[in-house]
Design an enzyme around this catalytic site. Structure first.
Site, PDB file in Angstrom:
ATOM      1  CG  HIS A   1      -2.260   0.645   0.941  1.00  0.00           C
ATOM      2  ND1 HIS A   1      -2.541   1.353  -0.208  1.00  0.00           N
ATOM      3  CD2 HIS A   1      -3.401   0.694   1.676  1.00  0.00           C
ATOM      4  CE1 HIS A   1      -3.771   1.803  -0.174  1.00  0.00           C
ATOM      5  NE2 HIS A   1      -4.332   1.429   0.965  1.00  0.00           N
TER       6      HIS A   1
ATOM      7  CG  ASP B   1      -2.745   5.085  -4.715  1.00  0.00           C
ATOM      8  OD1 ASP B   1      -2.067   5.080  -3.666  1.00  0.00           O
ATOM      9  OD2 ASP B   1      -2.637   5.950  -5.611  1.00  0.00           O
TER      10      ASP B   1
END
Length: 428
Positions: free
Chosen positions: A399, A403
């Site tokens: 992450h 995204d």
């Protein structure tokens, strides 16, 4: 006779040390040239070390789990001829026992100067034997104090089964201790003994490497996992038809070559997922070639062989290469170069898989695709529930660089391609 000190050979370019994972010999064994002496590991690749000479093993140079520098003495062997080391080095490993100093009385010493022998101690009086447990008649209520009863409830012991050594068969804490120690704990109607053994297993070799890699991935990478349901009926029908058509002529197709083809198509549109993240330099390396690692269970533990340039291969090319890599990983013949350089990984538990998993990313990659169990489920088609062959895919992403929106787009692309497998063969 001489001593040959065999040193740990160079087991790979740029390798400075290796972990000693297994000895195949012990001191006193007779070995011949090319016999396997030990196994070492570096970068998840196990290497067997053969003997350079014939002779008798004198000394082992390390213990299991020890990191040994390349060029350090691995083993000393007694050989015919001069060897390459002085015999003193081997002798230092087993120092000769020192003789005890012997004192003799002088010839002229008087007998009166000799110390008188100490009187023999009296024989110890044996302790009184403990009272024998008193058997209890059937249906008789056991006698015990409230504290004994409370403890028996906590331990799961039926006091009706415990013989007491006190007056009238009264049960004491000692009686309860003896009953528990003898393994007479009651669980329902079955008497089960407590297993208090503790086995100590050293974390070495492949298991240590796996532990370090998993800890590094979870420590450095903030994972996001997306699980999506995929209808697999069309792909399974196509796979069965292709295997039947080319039976005996081409490698058998499993699900993985199709999934590889889908990943190649998906990362073509989203190259950020076919990448490796250098955390220290703060640089993402996006690769043109799609090098897919496939998590493979082996007798030594989990390995991740890498199929390089999946984008340049056909379904059958990838199927054949997958089979070769898996076999090499299981029999230990896989090369170090075949375990490195992956840009994205597939993990699958096959028929043992669950409905969903949360796979851990293979550091320093940024994405992993998990395959779960395929099963028939009822699916609503707008009018009624129909049986469909369904499978969930579980994809985890780094992450820091991926995204949630991009991760979801990637998963939906895989779903679309797997549900419409004809699209896997459409160019452009």
């Amino acid at each position: 006779m001489g001593v040959f000190a065999m040193r740990l050979p160079d087991v790979g370019e740029g390798i400075a040390e290796a972990e000693l994972t297994e000895w195949h010999v012990k001191p006193g064994d007779i070995v011949r040239e090319d016999d396997i002496l030990a196994a070492v590991m570096t970068d998840k690749a196990a290497v067997e070390v053969p003997s350079a000479v014939s002779g008798k093993v004198l000394e082992l140079g390390g213990e299991i789990g020890q990191m040994m520098a390349i060029g350090s003495v691995l083993i000393r062997i007694e050989v015919e001829g001069e060897g390459n080391e002085s015999a003193d080095a081997a002798a230092q490993a087993e120092p000769a026992p020192q003789p005890k100093a012997e004192t003799r009385p002088e010839a002229g010493a008087a007998a009166a100067e000799q110390p008188a022998p100490a009187p023999e101690p009296a024989a110890p009086v044996p302790p009184a034997a403990p009272a024998a447990p008193v058997p209890r008649a059937n249906g008789t209520k056991p006698l015990a104090s409230p504290s004994v009863r409370a403890r028996a409830r906590e331990e799961g012991v039926d006091l009706r089964q415990v013989p007491g050594s006190g007056p009238a068969g009264r049960i004491s804490h000692d009686d309860l201790d003896s009953w528990i120690a003898s393994g007479g704990i009651q669980q329902g109607r079955v008497t089960r003994g407590r297993n208090t053994g503790v086995e100590e297993v050293r974390v070495v070799g492949m298991r240590r490497k796996i532990a370090e890699k998993m800890a590094l991935s979870k420590r450095q990478i903030p994972h996001i996992t997306i699980v999506e349901e995929v209808e697999m009926g069309a792909l399974e029908d196509l796979r069965a038809a292709l295997n039947k058509k080319h039976e005996g002529e081409r490698p058998k197709l499993t699900l993985l070559p199709f999934l590889m083809r889908a990943i190649v198509e998906a990362v073509r549109e989203q190259p950020a997922l076919n990448a490796r993240f250098d955390n220290e330099a703060g640089v993402i390396h996006r690769h043109g070639g799609v090098h897919i690692g496939v998590a493979t269970q082996t007798p030594q533990g989990l390995n991740v062989p890498v199929l390089h340039h999946a984008e340049a291969n056909s379904l059958w090319d990838n199927a054949g290469e997958l089979a070769r890599l898996a076999e090499a990983a299981r029999d230990g013949s896989i090369q170090r170069a075949e375990l490195t350089g992956g840009t994205i990984t597939i993990t699958s538990l096959g028929p043992l898989g669950a409905i969903a998993t949360t796979p851990i990313i293979n550091h320093p990659e940024v994405a992993i695709v998990g395959v779960n169990k395929m099963q028939i489920r009822p699916v609503w088609d707008g009018q009624q529930f129909r049986p469909r062959k369904m499978m969930n895919i579980s994809c985890s992403f780094d992450h820091r660089v991926i995204d949630g929106w991009d991760a979801a787009v990637f998963v939906q692309k895989l779903k679309s391609l797997l549900e419409n497998p004809a699209m896997l063969f459409v160019e452009g």
